[in-house]
Write an enzyme that holds these catalytic residues in place. Structure first.
Site, PDB file in Angstrom:
ATOM      1  N   LYS B 138       0.748  -1.173  -0.005  1.00  0.00           N
ATOM      2  CA  LYS B 138      -0.006   0.046  -0.031  1.00  0.00           C
ATOM      3  C   LYS B 138       0.940   1.054  -0.249  1.00  0.00           C
ATOM      4  O   LYS B 138       1.933   0.994   0.530  1.00  0.00           O
ATOM      5  CB  LYS B 138      -0.890  -0.253   1.249  1.00  0.00           C
ATOM      6  N   TYR B 223      -3.463   4.761   6.583  1.00  0.00           N
ATOM      7  CA  TYR B 223      -4.015   3.947   7.537  1.00  0.00           C
ATOM      8  C   TYR B 223      -5.321   4.422   8.094  1.00  0.00           C
ATOM      9  O   TYR B 223      -6.060   3.576   8.531  1.00  0.00           O
ATOM     10  CB  TYR B 223      -2.751   3.762   8.590  1.00  0.00           C
TER      11      TYR B 223
END
Lengths: 371, 371
Positions: B138, B223
């Site tokens: 990611k 996140y």
């Protein structure tokens, strides 16, 4: 159910740390040097004999310098009750019809206005015109324009105007401010304030636009606004905000249920805050800085406040907020003492300017610049 | 100084809870049933032999089902080093010049792309065209358009595309998600995510717009974005955001230093988040709900994750995130197992759409609607 009172009182209950001692005994401990003060007391009349007025009255029993001597109320039964409970002489009792004659009463120094928000403006100006100093509960008014008129009226009448910012005298809060001022935290970077509770009775004045001036932001979001300012130690230069309403039946037009607001400060520090009437027991401050952090939870309830910093647990003692506030305000009014964090009318107007801008940001969807 | 690594590793260090046991012994404890699995392993080649690739490789030593068997790198010395360190046969080593011939290698099932963000798109599509499944670190790509192209390419090539969302397998995180799904928290109201650290070396690729695609938001703010979605369990319908830059020398145009962003969800739940490259060790999640709360701090570091809910401390054991992730991904790829929280390419695109909207909100100052 008055969830608001429950929320703020919840942790106050735990002040009874010595179950074998009477309330009187605890008062003695807290006020060991009460008799050391023998100057004139600040003689206070409370206007608005609701739950908060009662809280202030009870707290003043332990004051060294402030003394409850009078009442102003539209409800004769309340006056009778308070007279016996707090030993208040008949000559210091006023209705709203007789209130203006307080100007001829030499035994009252200050009027503490604890009426609903929407009545603050007129009540404060009326007290000032009667030549009395005024303490006004927060929010000081419904908007900055009203607040400024109150400041101007008090200046013109040559009386002092203070706002009931009890947290400005709270020891753990002041320790964080000291650390910030002394550079122990380094550059301040971020403040987060979460202020909320689930409000009960939908018919209460706090959910009435005319009396409350808004919703959660006026009542409890103001703690995060004020906290952002005294924690960061700067005045914000911009604000953005988003309003969310899930229950339009309970929260009528102009009464905000939930508002997220963000503030930017000249140094580049930022704040992210939440104000809500629809979440349980949210009362958190978090200050993040270059060299450390500080956090309080509960941060603004009636206490005890709990918190820690990057240096460890905060252990400053709890004393009933309103007791300390009233003694400190006696010093400010009688001796011209300067508080560490201002509690004057100008301080109240600063918060109201931000409240105005938050509502403007909600309605326009735009970032609002603050002067 | 690589503060990022320091930050994420800091708490990982405390996993050494048994100082008298060797790493091997701990592995034995954690993988007591390793030998119970005797099906085929997932045979993995790592592309990009940087610090994160090394972390994944080390974690795979303890995997039950995933096995590091190959490498792709532009640096011959790194390949030699990894070959000896991880016992990788010469025939499974590729440069970027020879990489396409991996299609003829029957001993590699999947390529794990851990190169800088800006290279994900091309590398993933190249691996898919070679007929290999792909795991991509990611953020999956620089924007949603790129991400969708990757999803489409993998579909066309009939290979699976997964994104390295290690938190989707983290036990304390999953316990909160279970509580939410089982109704133990009641209606979800508010999520707060604070993600940040003080980034070091200004010449690193994470501060290079072309390679990173942005700044803190791409790297660490994601996140909080992803966390808001899996904690609240809904997809946001609007976003607002504010960017603050205090150091334009270090954070060039297009590389965000600090972004506050807010999300609104269909149920009325809201999220307030902070993403920053200029604050120390910010890694906090807080979920507030009608019947309770949950909080994690650290929330997304390499662990151990710590947290509590209104029911008490979270005590689920820590296992190296990447070890669990790779074993679970073996199950997804080899057996078609369905993870509790998706880790497929579509999941990655959902985050990228929000990232696109946050950047758009920053540049326009407007609330951006999400489909």
């Amino acid at each position: 159910m008055n969830s608001r009172r429950d929320f703020l009182q919840k942790l106050a209950a735990s002040v009874i740390a010595f179950p074998m001692l009477s309330t009187e005994a605890i008062s003695c401990i807290e006020n060991a040097d009460k008799k050391n003060y023998d100057g004139p007391p600040l003689r206070v009349a409370i206007m608005g004999l609701g739950s908060y007025g009662t809280r202030v009255a009870d707290a003043m029993r332990d004051c060294k310098r402030a003394r409850l001597v009078g009442v102003v109320s539209g409800t004769p039964a309340k006056i009778t009750n308070w007279q016996s409970k707090y030993n208040i002489p008949e000559k210091n009792c006023y209705s709203y019809e007789t209130f203006d004659t307080i100007k001829d009463n030499p035994d009252i120094d200050v009027v503490y206005v604890t009426t609903p928000n929407g009545l603050h403006h007129d009540n404060v100006i009326r007290a000032a015109k009667a030549g009395k100093h005024v303490i006004c509960e927060k929010p000081m008014a419904l908007n900055a324009k009203e607040g400024q008129e109150m400041v101007d009226a008090c200046k013109k009448a040559n009386v002092k105007l203070l706002v009931g910012y009890r947290m400005h005298f709270e020891p753990k809060t002041l320790e964080i401010i000291r650390m910030r001022k002394d550079g122990e935290l380094g550059k301040i970077l971020f403040f987060q304030g979460l202020s909320g509770f689930t409000i009960g009775d939908p018919t209460q004045w706090r959910l009435n636009k005319a009396l409350a001036g808004g919703g959660s932001l006026m009542d409890i979001g103001i703690y995060s606004i004020n906290g952002a300012r005294y924690m960061i130690g700067e005045e914000p230069v911009w604000v953005t905000a988003e309003e969310t309403k899930t229950n339009p039946q309970k929260f009528k037009p102009g009464v905000d249920e939930t508002i997220q607001f963000q503030l930017g400060f000249p140094s580049g520090a930022v704040a992210s805050c939440l104000s809500t009437y629809s979440m349980n027991n949210l009362d958190r401050f978090f200050l993040n800085a270059e060299k450390g952090f500080a956090e309080l939870q509960p941060a603004t309830g009636y206490g005890p406040i709990k918190g820690r910093t990057s240096k460890g647990e905060l252990t400053q003692p709890h004393i009933t907020h309103q007791t300390v506030q009233m003694d400190e305000m006696a010093g400010i009014i009688l001796d011209g003492k300067q508080p560490i964090v201002p509690v004057d009318g100008e301080e109240g107007v600063r918060d109201l300017k931000i409240i105005d801008a938050i509502y403007q940001a909600c309605s326009t969807g735009k970032k609002i610049a603050l002067k």
